[in-house]
Design a protein around this motif. Structure first.
Motif, PDB file in Angstrom:
ATOM      1  N   GLU A 174       0.840  -1.195   0.000  1.00  0.00           N
ATOM      2  CA  GLU A 174       0.000   0.000   0.000  1.00  0.00           C
ATOM      3  C   GLU A 174       0.875   1.245   0.000  1.00  0.00           C
ATOM      4  O   GLU A 174       1.657   1.473   0.906  1.00  0.00           O
ATOM      5  CB  GLU A 174      -0.913  -0.004   1.225  1.00  0.00           C
ATOM      6  N   ARG A 175       0.757   2.040  -1.061  1.00  0.00           N
ATOM      7  CA  ARG A 175       1.517   3.280  -1.187  1.00  0.00           C
ATOM      8  C   ARG A 175       0.562   4.399  -1.582  1.00  0.00           C
ATOM      9  O   ARG A 175      -0.429   4.178  -2.292  1.00  0.00           O
ATOM     10  CB  ARG A 175       2.628   3.193  -2.236  1.00  0.00           C
ATOM     11  N   VAL A 176       0.868   5.608  -1.142  1.00  0.00           N
ATOM     12  CA  VAL A 176       0.082   6.789  -1.480  1.00  0.00           C
ATOM     13  C   VAL A 176       1.025   7.802  -2.143  1.00  0.00           C
ATOM     14  O   VAL A 176       2.098   8.098  -1.610  1.00  0.00           O
ATOM     15  CB  VAL A 176      -0.584   7.412  -0.230  1.00  0.00           C
ATOM     16  N   ARG A 200       5.231  11.770  -5.903  1.00  0.00           N
ATOM     17  CA  ARG A 200       5.823  12.036  -4.588  1.00  0.00           C
ATOM     18  C   ARG A 200       5.179  11.101  -3.571  1.00  0.00           C
ATOM     19  O   ARG A 200       3.985  11.162  -3.327  1.00  0.00           O
ATOM     20  CB  ARG A 200       5.627  13.498  -4.186  1.00  0.00           C
ATOM     21  N   ASP A 201       6.008  10.235  -2.991  1.00  0.00           N
ATOM     22  CA  ASP A 201       5.513   9.217  -2.064  1.00  0.00           C
ATOM     23  C   ASP A 201       5.227   9.861  -0.706  1.00  0.00           C
ATOM     24  O   ASP A 201       6.126  10.359  -0.039  1.00  0.00           O
ATOM     25  CB  ASP A 201       6.553   8.103  -1.919  1.00  0.00           C
ATOM     26  N   ARG A 207       0.575   7.516   6.932  1.00  0.00           N
ATOM     27  CA  ARG A 207       0.593   6.525   8.004  1.00  0.00           C
ATOM     28  C   ARG A 207       0.780   7.210   9.360  1.00  0.00           C
ATOM     29  O   ARG A 207       0.137   6.852  10.353  1.00  0.00           O
ATOM     30  CB  ARG A 207       1.705   5.513   7.746  1.00  0.00           C
ATOM     31  N   LEU A 208       1.676   8.208   9.392  1.00  0.00           N
ATOM     32  CA  LEU A 208       1.880   8.932  10.645  1.00  0.00           C
ATOM     33  C   LEU A 208       0.631   9.706  11.056  1.00  0.00           C
ATOM     34  O   LEU A 208       0.291   9.761  12.244  1.00  0.00           O
ATOM     35  CB  LEU A 208       3.070   9.888  10.506  1.00  0.00           C
ATOM     36  N   ASP A 209      -0.047  10.299  10.080  1.00  0.00           N
ATOM     37  CA  ASP A 209      -1.296  11.007  10.394  1.00  0.00           C
ATOM     38  C   ASP A 209      -2.331  10.042  10.963  1.00  0.00           C
ATOM     39  O   ASP A 209      -3.034  10.367  11.932  1.00  0.00           O
ATOM     40  CB  ASP A 209      -1.848  11.679   9.131  1.00  0.00           C
ATOM     41  N   ASP A 214      -5.203   7.829  15.565  1.00  0.00           N
ATOM     42  CA  ASP A 214      -5.529   6.640  16.366  1.00  0.00           C
ATOM     43  C   ASP A 214      -4.992   6.773  17.785  1.00  0.00           C
ATOM     44  O   ASP A 214      -5.639   6.365  18.755  1.00  0.00           O
ATOM     45  CB  ASP A 214      -4.945   5.387  15.708  1.00  0.00           C
ATOM     46  N   PHE A 215      -3.791   7.358  17.873  1.00  0.00           N
ATOM     47  CA  PHE A 215      -3.177   7.510  19.186  1.00  0.00           C
ATOM     48  C   PHE A 215      -4.011   8.436  20.073  1.00  0.00           C
ATOM     49  O   PHE A 215      -4.258   8.144  21.248  1.00  0.00           O
ATOM     50  CB  PHE A 215      -1.768   8.062  19.021  1.00  0.00           C
ATOM     51  N   VAL A 216      -4.447   9.562  19.513  1.00  0.00           N
ATOM     52  CA  VAL A 216      -5.263  10.498  20.296  1.00  0.00           C
ATOM     53  C   VAL A 216      -6.562   9.832  20.724  1.00  0.00           C
ATOM     54  O   VAL A 216      -7.000   9.947  21.887  1.00  0.00           O
ATOM     55  CB  VAL A 216      -5.549  11.773  19.475  1.00  0.00           C
ATOM     56  N   ALA A 217      -7.184   9.078  19.781  1.00  0.00           N
ATOM     57  CA  ALA A 217      -8.438   8.413  20.126  1.00  0.00           C
ATOM     58  C   ALA A 217      -8.227   7.367  21.214  1.00  0.00           C
ATOM     59  O   ALA A 217      -9.000   7.291  22.182  1.00  0.00           O
ATOM     60  CB  ALA A 217      -9.030   7.766  18.864  1.00  0.00           C
TER      61      ALA A 217
END
Length: 433
Positions: A174-176, A200-201, A207-209, A214-217
Motif C-alpha cells: 500500500e503506497r500513497v 511524490r511518495d 501513516r503517521l497522520d 488513532d493515538f489520540v483516540a
C-alpha cells in the motif's frame, strides 16, 4: 611611383614587379571569364552576323558584339555553390529528450516523460524502481488505469496547465502518491511537446497522520475509563457510602489503583513523546550490558517474587559493550522482563541470555515459558495500545504502550526486536544490536 586602381596599373611607363604580378593576375581573371562565357559570346557573334546579313550596318553589328564581350569580361563572379547536403529536420523535443533523461536520472523522485498523445517516452531510475520498467511508446493507460490520473493528464495536455491528484496503490504494497503532471515550459513550442509525470511518495506521512489520530483516540479512551471510575466512586462516597467505613476503604483502594494506572499511562505517553523528538539522533556512548541486566533483575526481584517467577541471567565473562543510552536500555529490558514475568507467569521461570562473538551481533533474549502468543497477533505487538487480551492486560496493570516504547528506543539505537512464540511453549523476545 605605383598607382593602383581596382587592381590594374594605369601608368604603364612606371612599372615595378608588383604591378606586373597584378597584371598577370588580371589577365588570368579575364581569360577565365572568357572561357566561362564562350557560349554567350558565340551566341552574340551569331546575332551580329545575322543582323549584318539582314541589312544592318556593319558598325552596328560590331558594336553589338563588343558590348557582349565587355559584359562577359566585367560581370561579377557568381558565388561558389556549396555542395547540397540532405539533412533531416531535427525536432526540438526529440533532441532535448536525452538531456532530460540525464537530468531526471539524478532525481530520487519517480518521473515519467510523456508526449502530447500521453505515450510514455522515458522514465528515470526512481520510477523504474517504484513501478518497474515501462516500455517506451506505450500509452500511459497501460500502466495506470486510474481515471483520476488519466483525466489529469488529458487536461494538462489540452490546457498546458499543471495539475495534481492523490493516488493510492494497493499492490505490491500500500503506497500513497501525490501525482503531478506538467508541461516542459522551455520546450512549449517544440514538436513533439513533452510532459512530466512525477510521483511524490507520501505513504509515511499518511501513516503517521493515521497513527496520530488513532493515538489520540486511544489515549483519550484509556484516560476516560479510569476518570469515569474515579468520578463514580467519588459520587458514591459523597452520597450512599458517606457513613460506611468499609465501603469507603474498598472504594478508596480502587480509586488509588485507577489513579496509579492513569499516572503510568501519562508517564508512558511522555516517554513516547520524548523518544519521538530524538528518534533521529543515534546514541554514541558505550554501555556495558552485563551490569545493566543485573540492575534490571535486581529492580524487578520484588515483582518476580510476588508472582512466583524466578529471573535467571545467562551472562558471558567480561564486558559486552554496545553504543547506547543506559537509561533507555534499562527501560527496554525492564519492559521485556516484566512482561515475561506477568504474561509468562505459568512457566515460573524467565531466562535472560546475553550472546556475543567475533563477527556476530550482540543479542539479548528474554524467554518465558508461558502460554505463548497466537501467531496472528505477533506482527502487531509493538503498536500503541494493542493488546492480545484487553482483560488480561488490564488485570496485570498494563498500559498497552510498553512494547511501543521498546520499539522506539531500539529504532533510535539502530537495533531490532525479533519475536518468536509458540502456543503452549512460551515466547522469545530478542534484541539484536
Amino acid at each position: 611611383m605605383n598607382c593602383i586602381y581596382q587592381g590594374h596599373c594605369v601608368f604603364p611607363e612606371v612599372v615595378d614587379e608588383g604591378c606586373v604580378a597584378e597584371d598577370r593576375g588580371a589577365l588570368k581573371v579575364v581569360a577565365s571569364r572568357l572561357r566561362a562565357g564562350w557560349r554567350f559570346l558565340a551566341a552574340a557573334a551569331l546575332v551580329a552576323a545575322a543582323s549584318y546579313f539582314a541589312g544592318a550596318q556593319p558598325l552596328f553589328s560590331l558594336v553589338l558584339w563588343l558590348v557582349s564581350l565587355l559584359s562577359v569580361i566585367l560581370r561579377e563572379p557568381s558565388p561558389p555553390r556549396l555542395p547540397e547536403t540532405q539533412a533531416e529536420p531535427v525536432q526540438a523535443g526529440e533532441a532535448a529528450l536525452p538531456q532530460m533523461e540525464a537530468v531526471l536520472g539524478a532525481l530520487d523522485l519517480p518521473v515519467v516523460v510523456i508526449d502530447g498523445d500521453a505515450n510514455m517516452l522515458a522514465q528515470n531510475k526512481a520510477a523504474e524502481k517504484a513501478f518497474g520498467s515501462l516500455s517506451p511508446g506505450l500509452h500511459i493507460s497501460t500502466r495506470w488505469r486510474s481515471p483520476g490520473i488519466l483525466d489529469m493528464i488529458r487536461e494538462t495536455i489540452e490546457t498546458g496547465e499543471p495539475n495534481q491528484i492523490e493516488h493510492s496503490e494497493r499492490l505490491p504494497s500500500e503506497r500513497v502518491y501525490i501525482v503531478r503532471s506538467t508541461q516542459v515550459e522551455n520546450l512549449a513550442n517544440a514538436r513533439p511537446r513533452l510532459f512530466l509525470l512525477s510521483f511524490r511518495d507520501v505513504s509515511e506521512l499518511r501513516r503517521l497522520d493515521r497513527m496520530r489520530s488513532d493515538f489520540v483516540a486511544n489515549a483519550s479512551h484509556e484516560l476516560r475509563t479510569p476518570l469515569a471510575s474515579l468520578r463514580g466512586f467519588i459520587e458514591t462516597l459523597q452520597g450512599p457510602a458517606r457513613g460506611d467505613p468499609k465501603a469507603q476503604e474498598r472504594f478508596l483502594a480502587i480509586m488509588l489503583d485507577q489513579a496509579t494506572r492513569m499516572s503510568r499511562l501519562v508517564d508512558d505517553l511522555l516517554s513516547l513523546s520524548r523518544l519521538e523528538l530524538k528518534a533521529h539522533i543515534a546514541p554514541d556512548q558505550k554501555v556495558d550490558l552485563v551490569p545493566v541486566l543485573g540492575h534490571v533483575r535486581d529492580s524487578l526481584a520484588p515483582l518476580a517474587t510476588d508472582l512466583g517467577v524466578d529471573i535467571r541471567l545467562h551472562l558471558p565473562e567480561g564486558k559486552v559493550e554496545v553504543l547506547g543510552d543506559r537509561d533507555e536500555l534499562v527501560q527496554v529490558f525492564e519492559n521485556l522482563i516484566e512482561n515475561g514475568c506477568k504474561y509468562g507467569q505459568e512457566g515460573k521461570v524467565v531466562d535472560v541470555y546475553l550472546r556475543h562473538g567475533e563477527g556476530v551481533p550482540v543479542e539479548v533474549s528474554v524467554v518465558d515459558h508461558g502460554p505463548g502468543i497466537p501467531v496472528e497477533h505477533v506482527p502487531r505487538l509493538t503498536e500503541r495500545f494493542y493488546r492480545v487480551s484487553v482483560a488480561d492486560s488490564r488485570s496485570k496493570k498494563g498500559t498497552g504502550l510498553g512494547l511501543a516504547i521498546v520499539k522506539h528506543i531500539l529504532t533510535r539505537h539502530r537495533a531490532r526486536l525479533i519475536v518468536r512464540s509458540e502456543m503452549g511453549k512460551g515466547t522469545d523476545f530478542t534484541v539484536r544490536f
